[in-house]
Design an enzyme around this catalytic site. Sequence first.
Site, mmCIF file in Angstrom:
data_model
loop_
_atom_site.group_PDB
_atom_site.id
_atom_site.type_symbol
_atom_site.label_atom_id
_atom_site.label_comp_id
_atom_site.label_asym_id
_atom_site.label_seq_id
_atom_site.Cartn_x
_atom_site.Cartn_y
_atom_site.Cartn_z
ATOM 1 N N ASP A 14 0.829 -1.196 0.000
ATOM 2 C CA ASP A 14 0.000 0.000 0.000
ATOM 3 C C ASP A 14 0.874 1.261 0.000
ATOM 4 O O ASP A 14 1.738 1.399 -0.859
ATOM 5 C CB ASP A 14 -0.972 -0.051 1.183
ATOM 6 C CG ASP A 14 -1.984 1.066 1.201
ATOM 7 O OD1 ASP A 14 -2.929 1.032 0.407
ATOM 8 O OD2 ASP A 14 -1.800 1.996 2.015
ATOM 9 N N HIS A 35 -7.286 -6.444 -0.409
ATOM 10 C CA HIS A 35 -6.138 -5.538 -0.386
ATOM 11 C C HIS A 35 -5.169 -5.859 0.748
ATOM 12 O O HIS A 35 -3.962 -5.674 0.610
ATOM 13 C CB HIS A 35 -6.670 -4.103 -0.222
ATOM 14 C CG HIS A 35 -5.618 -3.057 -0.117
ATOM 15 N ND1 HIS A 35 -4.891 -2.614 -1.199
ATOM 16 C CD2 HIS A 35 -5.172 -2.327 0.950
ATOM 17 C CE1 HIS A 35 -4.038 -1.679 -0.810
ATOM 18 N NE2 HIS A 35 -4.198 -1.480 0.484
ATOM 19 N N TYR A 54 -1.662 11.779 2.123
ATOM 20 C CA TYR A 54 -2.460 12.059 0.930
ATOM 21 C C TYR A 54 -2.454 13.550 0.605
ATOM 22 O O TYR A 54 -2.417 13.940 -0.566
ATOM 23 C CB TYR A 54 -3.898 11.571 1.148
ATOM 24 C CG TYR A 54 -4.007 10.075 1.249
ATOM 25 C CD1 TYR A 54 -4.164 9.290 0.108
ATOM 26 C CD2 TYR A 54 -3.932 9.428 2.484
ATOM 27 C CE1 TYR A 54 -4.263 7.913 0.191
ATOM 28 C CE2 TYR A 54 -4.025 8.048 2.582
ATOM 29 C CZ TYR A 54 -4.187 7.294 1.427
ATOM 30 O OH TYR A 54 -4.264 5.938 1.510
#
Length: 311
Positions: free
Chosen positions: A108, A273, A215
Amino acid sequence: MSGQTISTAYIEANGLAFEVDMCGEGEKLALLLHGFPESKHSWRAQLPVFAELGYTAWAPNLRGYGGTSRPKGIAAYHMDHLLDDVAGLIDAARARGVQGPVTLVAHDWGGAIAWTFVLKKLRPLERFIVMNLPHPTLMGRALRTWAQLKKSWYIFFFQIPWLPEKMMLLRNAQPIAEAFRGMAVDKSRFPDSVLDHYRKNAQLPGAMTAMINYYRANFRGKPPVEWTEPPVVDVPTLMIWGEEDAALGKELTYGTEDLVTDFTIRYLPQVSHWVQQEAPEAVNAMIRAWIEGRHVPQAGLSGRLLIADQN
């Protein structure tokens, strides 16, 4: 059951104190980088495997996570600083006597950092293992499509000040728990004890803001690194991919073989995931075979049980 013991220590690197889970005392270094909203705890099933394979294995909490230093401000979480952290941790291992080759392992967000680290050749690496995070060039292309933009809606939500933190911490950080159990196919792999760890990590003062700042720092304005014509990766690379990833589709792996000279990929059907936590037995079998130079087993299904075919 492995007899390898995981211990925790603080390592000074790049001007920060990193909380690091450690296992093994081998000459080689395996550095394992976690994703969002995870922690070093996500590698609990893999650290002993690397120790058994002759590595000193380190899984740090990345900057802002857990007990690791939490710099203030969005800019502190830009990719440049994240890369310097990885370089600093490798240098710190060298200073502690771990002089052998380095294997970088990532998932990730850790994968985004690791791919960039590999492409920029910031330190020599012997091997690279990446899970459910595509090559930056392929990710960049995907983010120019409406299909991927819809899947990546949360990136845009996270650009809003303070509201994402407030939402993620509601009801004892229930959205954090749902990020794991809600996405997982085999929900038994995320018992309350594991979810409580991630809830508590997110509720540490300033932690949720730091986690979201990854982010904010890297998806505003110009991308931190543009890889429209990337150098070909010459580090032997193993990619392990859970096919039931709700945010990153299997198609994002297509074409990686043209960007990496020595590339092996294995898909895990009916795995989400959170691949190394949801299917640790299969993931560990793949890692072990690849490092030992054997045929890397494919993943298959026997009823609801994920198996690694040893043929």
